[in-house]
Design an enzyme around this catalytic site. Sequence first.
Site, mmCIF file in Angstrom:
data_model
loop_
_atom_site.group_PDB
_atom_site.id
_atom_site.type_symbol
_atom_site.label_atom_id
_atom_site.label_comp_id
_atom_site.label_asym_id
_atom_site.label_seq_id
_atom_site.Cartn_x
_atom_site.Cartn_y
_atom_site.Cartn_z
ATOM 1 N N GLU A 140 0.823 -1.216 0.000
ATOM 2 C CA GLU A 140 0.000 0.000 0.000
ATOM 3 C C GLU A 140 0.850 1.257 0.000
ATOM 4 O OE1 GLU A 140 -3.076 0.077 -0.557
ATOM 5 O OE2 GLU A 140 -3.928 -1.833 0.053
ATOM 6 N N ARG A 181 0.566 3.738 -3.260
ATOM 7 C CA ARG A 181 -0.062 5.048 -3.033
ATOM 8 C C ARG A 181 0.973 6.150 -2.828
ATOM 9 N NH1 ARG A 181 -5.908 3.633 -0.390
ATOM 10 N NH2 ARG A 181 -5.735 1.405 -0.627
ATOM 11 N N ASP A 215 -4.150 -10.314 -8.713
ATOM 12 C CA ASP A 215 -4.384 -9.307 -9.763
ATOM 13 C C ASP A 215 -3.214 -8.466 -10.276
ATOM 14 O OD1 ASP A 215 -4.270 -7.921 -7.378
ATOM 15 O OD2 ASP A 215 -6.292 -7.144 -7.451
ATOM 16 N N GLU A 250 -12.052 -0.389 -10.636
ATOM 17 C CA GLU A 250 -11.607 -1.336 -11.674
ATOM 18 C C GLU A 250 -12.478 -1.396 -12.919
ATOM 19 O OE1 GLU A 250 -11.798 -2.034 -8.420
ATOM 20 O OE2 GLU A 250 -9.655 -2.094 -7.918
ATOM 21 N N THR A 263 -0.783 0.631 -10.334
ATOM 22 C CA THR A 263 -2.058 0.014 -9.984
ATOM 23 C C THR A 263 -2.960 0.937 -9.164
ATOM 24 O OG1 THR A 263 -3.072 -2.047 -9.270
ATOM 25 C CG2 THR A 263 -1.326 -1.155 -7.862
HETATM 26 C C1 DMJ Z 1 -6.429 0.155 -5.281
HETATM 27 O O1 DMJ Z 1 -5.771 0.480 -4.125
HETATM 28 C C2 DMJ Z 1 -5.492 -0.461 -6.274
HETATM 29 O O2 DMJ Z 1 -6.106 -0.486 -7.505
HETATM 30 C C3 DMJ Z 1 -5.095 -1.843 -5.923
HETATM 31 O O3 DMJ Z 1 -4.336 -2.496 -6.897
HETATM 32 C C4 DMJ Z 1 -6.290 -2.685 -5.652
HETATM 33 N N1 DMJ Z 1 -7.487 -2.031 -5.450
HETATM 34 C C5 DMJ Z 1 -7.600 -0.735 -4.942
HETATM 35 C C6 DMJ Z 1 -8.905 -0.152 -5.389
HETATM 36 O O4 DMJ Z 1 -9.932 -1.044 -5.500
#
Ligand code: DMJ
Length: 643
Positions: free
Chosen positions: A262, A266, A395, A529, A615
Site C-alpha cells: 500500500e 499510493r 491481480d 476497476e 495500480t
Molecule cells: C487500489 O488500491 C489499487 O487499484 C489496488 O491495486 C487494488 N485495489 C484498490 C482499489 O480497489
Amino acid sequence: MVFRKLPGVSASGMGLRLSQKFVFLLFLSGLVTLCFGALFFLPDSVRLKRIFLSKNESPAVTVGSDNELSKKLPVDQEHQRAASKGADANVKPKVSRKPSVTHGARTVERSVGSRAQDEWSPARAHEPAARDERVTSAAVNGQHGSAFNYETYKKCLTKPALGKDRGNPSDSETVQRREKVKEMMKFAWDNYKQYAWGKNELRPLTRNGHIGNMFGGLRGASIVDSLDTLYIMGLMEEYEEAKEWVQNNLDLNSNGEASLFEVNIRYVGGLLSAYYLTGAEIFKQKVLELGEKLLPAFNTPTGIPRGVINLGSGTSWSWGWASAGSSILAEFGTLHLEFVHLSELSGNPVYTEKVMNIRKLLNKIEKPHGLYPNFLSPVSGNWVQHHVSIGGLGDSFYEYLIKSFLMSDKTDEEAKKMYYSAMEAIETNLVQKSPGGLTYVAEWRGGILDHKMGHLACFSGGMIGIGADDGPAGQKQHYLDLAAEITHTCHESYSRSATKLGPEAFRFDGGAEATATRLSDRYYILRPEVIESYMYMWRLTHDPKYREWGWEAVEALEKHCRVDAGFSGIRDVYSSTVSHDNMQQSFFLSETLKYLYLLFSDDDLLPLEDWVFNTEAHPLPVIHKTCLQEHSTRQDGGQTPLE
Ligand code: DMJ
C-alpha cells in the site's frame, strides 16, 4: 601394566567389546547428526541466525540458492493446514473480530463498514531485518550512476504529457461530462480538506478523518494520492495546497507498521507521478527518502519481501492471516514499476535489483499448469498453497508484468514472455463462458474452479486490452475481443443491480449470472476497476458505449454515493434505499475519478505511448532508453542509471 587382549573384548578400561563400542559410536554420531540436522528444521528464527551469522552478515541469499534452502526448510505442517483453509480470497485476519482486512487493495478484500483497519495487527512471525544492512541516504540517493536529468527525460517523451489543450474534448456533451467529473473531484477534495485534512481518509457521514494502520505512521494518504489527479484536472490551487502539505507536513520518520504494497502503490507511486508531471524537487526528495525505508523488507532468505514493515526500525513481518508466514503474489509482485523508477531517479540500481530478484525467482519456480498461486514462502521460495486468482491476492502481479514491458519501451522481453505465458494458462484454465453467454475469469483452488469474479478482477479487461498489440502473432484481435467481453461482463454486474453500481464479487453458479449471491459480497466501496477498463477500452477502440457506461457510473455515484460531506461507499448495491459505509477511500480520488476524467478527455492527455499507470492509477513515464542514452552521452558521456 600390560593389558592382555582377551578374544572379543576391547582393550578399553570400560571393558566394552569391539562390536559394542562400534554400536555406541554409531549411536553417538547419529545423535550428533540428528541434533545438527534439527537446527535446519526449526522455524526461521533470529536466534539461530545470530548464532550462525556474524552481526554484519546479511541473512539474505540470492535466488540461485533458493532450491538448496527449500530442500532444507519444509513448510510447517500446521501452517500448511491453515493455508489450505485460508485459500479463500475472503481470508480473514486472525486478529480481527470483523470480517476482512485493509483497504480495497486488490490483494485483500474487506467488507463495508468494517473497522478492520483499526483492529489490524500483523503477526510478528519473523525476525527483524538486519538494521545495519540499511543503506544510508547518501549511498542510496545520488552517489551511484549519473544524476537524473528532468529536462532530458521530458525531451524524451514523444508527446507533451498534458496534450495540446489538457485533453479538452471536441464535443460539447463530453466537455460537460468531463466538467462534472472535475466538480466531483473538487467536492471530494474540499470535504476532505475541511473535515479530515492531514488524516488518511475522510469519513463523510461523521465528518472526521480516518487514519487506519495500513500506512504505518504515515499521514495524508488522500493528499498524496490526489496530487496528480488535481494537477491533471487543472485544479491548481488545490494542487498547490497539496504540494505545500507534502513539503511541510509529510513526515517520513514514522515508526509504524505499514503495508509495503500500500505504501508503495499510493505514496511511492503518488510522489513519483507528481515529480514526473511537475518537476517539483520536493516530490523527488520525499520519494527517495521513502524508497530507502522500504528496502529492509527485502531482507529475507529469498529476497521476497514480507507484507508488513516498520518504517522506523526496518523490521518486517508476514501478515497474520497469510498462510504459513507467506507473502502475497499481488503484493510482492506489484513493486516493479515504482522500484525501477526509484533506480532511475536515484541512479542507484539497488531498487531494480530487488525487484529483478523477485522476477527471477518467479520465472524459475515450477508453476502448476503454468499458473501462479497467490501465496509464496519468503523463506523457502516455494508456493504455500494452490489458490489462483486474477482478482484479490493475484491481480496486479499480472498487471505489472505487461506494464513492465510497456514501461521499458517494449524492451523487457522477460516480462513480456512471463505475461503472455501467464495469460495462456489463465485462458486455458480460468476463462469461462456462462450459460447466458457472459465471459468471466473464475478462481482456481488446486484444480477446482470457483465460479466467482471479484470486482477487483474487472481491471483485467483493460489489462488484456493494452496487452493485445504485442502478443503472439495473429492474437491481437483475439485479445481485444477477450478484453471487450470481460469489460462487458463487468458492466453487466453493474447494470443488474438496483443502484447501477457493482458488487464486491459476483457469481456464475446456482443460476446466478454476474450477480452477488452472498450478502457479504453486495457492497461497493467506490472501487475503480470497472471504470478503469472502460477507460482503456475507449482509448483502444473509441467505441462510444464505453463513454456511455462511464456516464452511467457517474450518475450512479452521484445518486447513491454522494452525501453532504463527500462520497461514501454503500453496503448493498441491490437495495435502492442505500446505507453508507462512511468512508471516502483515497483510491476514489486517485483512480476512480481520474479514470473517469481520462475517459471523457482526448487521448493526448497522458498518451499511452508515453505513460503507464501504476495500480493506483499514478502515471509513470515510459523509459525511452535509446533517447535517454543519446542525450546523456551527448551531455556528459555518462550512462543512464538503468544501465
Ligand atoms: C487500489 O488500491 C489499487 O487499484 C489496488 O491495486 C487494488 N485495489 C484498490 C482499489 O480497489
